[in-house]
Design a protein around this motif. Sequence first.
Motif, short mmCIF file in Angstrom:
data_model
loop_
_atom_site.label_atom_id
_atom_site.label_comp_id
_atom_site.label_asym_id
_atom_site.label_seq_id
_atom_site.Cartn_x
_atom_site.Cartn_y
_atom_site.Cartn_z
N THR A 52 -56.64 -127.68 72.64
CA THR A 52 -56.80 -127.62 71.78
C THR A 52 -57.71 -126.54 71.22
OG1 THR A 52 -59.21 -126.13 72.87
CG2 THR A 52 -58.81 -128.37 73.88
N ASP A 53 -57.33 -126.81 69.44
CA ASP A 53 -57.40 -126.10 68.56
C ASP A 53 -58.08 -124.90 68.92
OD1 ASP A 53 -55.84 -127.83 66.73
OD2 ASP A 53 -58.01 -128.02 65.87
N GLU A 54 -59.21 -124.91 69.63
CA GLU A 54 -59.62 -123.74 69.96
C GLU A 54 -58.90 -122.64 70.96
OE1 GLU A 54 -64.99 -122.73 72.66
OE2 GLU A 54 -63.28 -124.98 72.88
N ALA A 55 -58.43 -123.39 72.39
CA ALA A 55 -57.67 -122.33 72.76
C ALA A 55 -56.30 -121.94 71.63
CB ALA A 55 -56.92 -123.10 73.39
N LEU A 56 -55.83 -122.31 70.92
CA LEU A 56 -55.08 -121.45 70.16
C LEU A 56 -56.43 -121.01 69.16
CD1 LEU A 56 -53.48 -125.00 68.66
CD2 LEU A 56 -52.24 -123.98 70.23
N ARG A 57 -56.90 -120.96 69.00
CA ARG A 57 -57.63 -119.68 67.65
C ARG A 57 -57.90 -119.00 68.94
NH1 ARG A 57 -58.84 -117.33 63.65
NH2 ARG A 57 -58.77 -119.31 62.34
N ASN A 58 -58.66 -118.80 70.31
CA ASN A 58 -59.30 -117.91 71.44
C ASN A 58 -57.59 -116.90 71.83
OD1 ASN A 58 -61.43 -118.98 71.20
ND2 ASN A 58 -61.02 -119.98 73.31
N TYR A 59 -56.61 -117.91 71.87
CA TYR A 59 -55.48 -116.85 71.74
C TYR A 59 -55.09 -116.21 70.67
CZ TYR A 59 -50.49 -115.77 72.82
OH TYR A 59 -49.12 -114.98 73.16
N TYR A 60 -54.97 -116.37 69.67
CA TYR A 60 -54.54 -115.84 68.00
C TYR A 60 -56.14 -114.95 68.04
CZ TYR A 60 -54.87 -115.19 63.29
OH TYR A 60 -54.29 -114.21 61.59
N ASP A 61 -56.99 -114.23 68.49
CA ASP A 61 -57.72 -114.28 68.38
C ASP A 61 -58.31 -112.38 69.71
OD1 ASP A 61 -58.79 -115.14 66.52
OD2 ASP A 61 -60.62 -115.85 67.26
N LEU A 62 -57.13 -113.20 70.32
CA LEU A 62 -56.72 -112.20 71.64
C LEU A 62 -55.81 -111.82 71.47
CD1 LEU A 62 -58.75 -113.96 74.44
CD2 LEU A 62 -59.75 -111.99 73.46
N ASN A 63 -54.92 -111.29 70.50
CA ASN A 63 -53.63 -111.71 70.74
C ASN A 63 -53.14 -111.04 69.33
OD1 ASN A 63 -52.09 -112.59 73.45
ND2 ASN A 63 -53.31 -113.56 72.69
N GLN A 64 -54.07 -109.99 68.55
CA GLN A 64 -54.18 -109.48 67.07
C GLN A 64 -52.47 -108.89 66.57
OE1 GLN A 64 -55.64 -110.16 63.63
NE2 GLN A 64 -56.03 -112.19 64.97
N LEU A 65 -52.00 -107.96 67.42
CA LEU A 65 -51.08 -107.25 67.87
C LEU A 65 -49.57 -108.24 66.93
CD1 LEU A 65 -51.44 -104.13 69.94
CD2 LEU A 65 -52.10 -104.59 67.61
N GLU A 66 -49.99 -109.31 68.20
CA GLU A 66 -48.67 -109.70 68.20
C GLU A 66 -48.50 -111.03 66.99
OE1 GLU A 66 -47.70 -113.93 70.42
OE2 GLU A 66 -48.86 -112.55 71.28
N PHE A 67 -49.72 -111.37 65.68
CA PHE A 67 -49.84 -111.02 64.35
C PHE A 67 -49.41 -110.60 63.73
CE2 PHE A 67 -51.37 -114.20 68.07
CZ PHE A 67 -50.52 -115.32 67.65
N GLU A 68 -49.37 -109.50 63.51
CA GLU A 68 -49.32 -108.10 62.65
C GLU A 68 -47.90 -108.07 62.46
OE1 GLU A 68 -50.08 -103.89 63.39
OE2 GLU A 68 -52.86 -105.34 63.99
N LYS A 69 -47.15 -107.88 61.09
CA LYS A 69 -45.63 -108.59 60.27
C LYS A 69 -46.00 -107.34 60.20
CE LYS A 69 -43.88 -113.23 60.28
NZ LYS A 69 -42.74 -113.73 59.44
N GLU A 70 -44.77 -106.26 60.79
CA GLU A 70 -44.47 -104.66 59.69
C GLU A 70 -43.72 -105.45 58.78
OE1 GLU A 70 -41.06 -102.41 61.34
OE2 GLU A 70 -40.98 -103.93 62.69
N GLU A 71 -43.76 -104.13 57.00
CA GLU A 71 -43.11 -104.19 56.03
C GLU A 71 -41.51 -104.71 56.59
OE1 GLU A 71 -42.08 -101.47 51.76
OE2 GLU A 71 -42.74 -101.12 53.92
N MET A 72 -41.14 -104.94 55.23
CA MET A 72 -39.44 -105.56 54.47
C MET A 72 -38.46 -105.25 54.12
SD MET A 72 -39.40 -108.97 58.14
CE MET A 72 -37.94 -108.01 59.20
N ILE A 73 -37.23 -105.96 53.97
CA ILE A 73 -37.01 -105.96 52.78
C ILE A 73 -35.79 -106.57 52.78
CG2 ILE A 73 -37.82 -103.19 52.12
CD1 ILE A 73 -34.64 -102.75 52.74
#
Length: 358
Positions: free
Chosen positions: A192-213
């Motif tokens: 479900t979308d709720e499960a996807l959102r829960n995963y996203y909220d609980l794993n924020q570090l996974e979605f941090e993208k560092e600076e690139m060039i």
Amino acid sequence: MGQRAVVIVIVLALAVGSSFFFYSKQAGAPQPATGSQQNSAASFGLDKQAENPEPLKIDFNAIPDIIAEIDGVPIGKAGYVLALKGFQRSARKFGAKVDKEAFQKVKKDIIASIISRETFLHEASKENIKADEAVVAEKLAQVKAGFPDQKIFQNALKEQGLTEDFLKKEIVKAVIIQSLVEKNILSAINITDEALRNYYDLNQLEFEKEEMIQAAHILARADAKSSPEEKKKARERIGEIKRKLNEGADFGKLASTESDDKAAAANKGDLGTFSKGQMVEEFSKAAFSLEPGEISDIVETQFGYHLIKVTKKVPAKVVPFEEAKDSIKAKLTQKITGEKIREYIKRLKKEFNVKVMV
């Protein structure tokens, strides 16, 4: 990789010997490392080359004719012998010393894989599941496409003691298992979308993208094997290239004709997009200090002397949920699929009273 592809790859690897599917073209030039890399021998439970490696000896005659029984149906040793011979060939090819403990684990894993496959096929037969010939043809074409040409494909088959007809039969079995898994497992997975959102909220570090060039470079090679005189000449040469750039010469053209990094030179020196950790420290520090369009002073690394031009900067950011949603779903689907398959095969083995005889 989609779940259908995952099923096919796993079954093919188990069926006809992993080394056949690990074939790849050799690159024309070394590629920048993006993390720890394992040598393919290690992945087979083999140590690196020893000075006097002992050949792997397997007593095939000691293997019983029947290695297992599934629902009263005997499973012959042919598939087990084929897999062991493939492993043996890999050991010889790498000139490797085989660790006895690791080899015991390999044998155990091969048996477990064969029994799981045959258990799936037995259930598929009971459910009258057949292979779609169009899908079989497509999968065979995909395997062939992994080789530079037909001759190399045929040589790889011959090296493994296989034929194209045998490979096709194994693909048929793989497609049958794929259909069984899709019918009894994948079709029941609903995230479900709720499960996807829960995963996203609980794993924020996974979605941090560092600076690139994105950057290009010109290299005058002078590594640890170079003599002082060779290093001096390389330094002088990169200095002359820098002078031409200061006078307005085109960076891309000079990279194409003057750089010792031939792989990048083929694309006007372009290295693509990368983060700080993907390049050696000296190179990374210089590159990330530049603004788009700027060219560095001469930078010395373990590879020699570089001139770097940054073409684009991609700021650090947190990937928004809508952008990450599909990748989260694929990840969770793969995780749940693995769990469900393990539960399913465990249940089938119990139902079919599976007996292992080796």
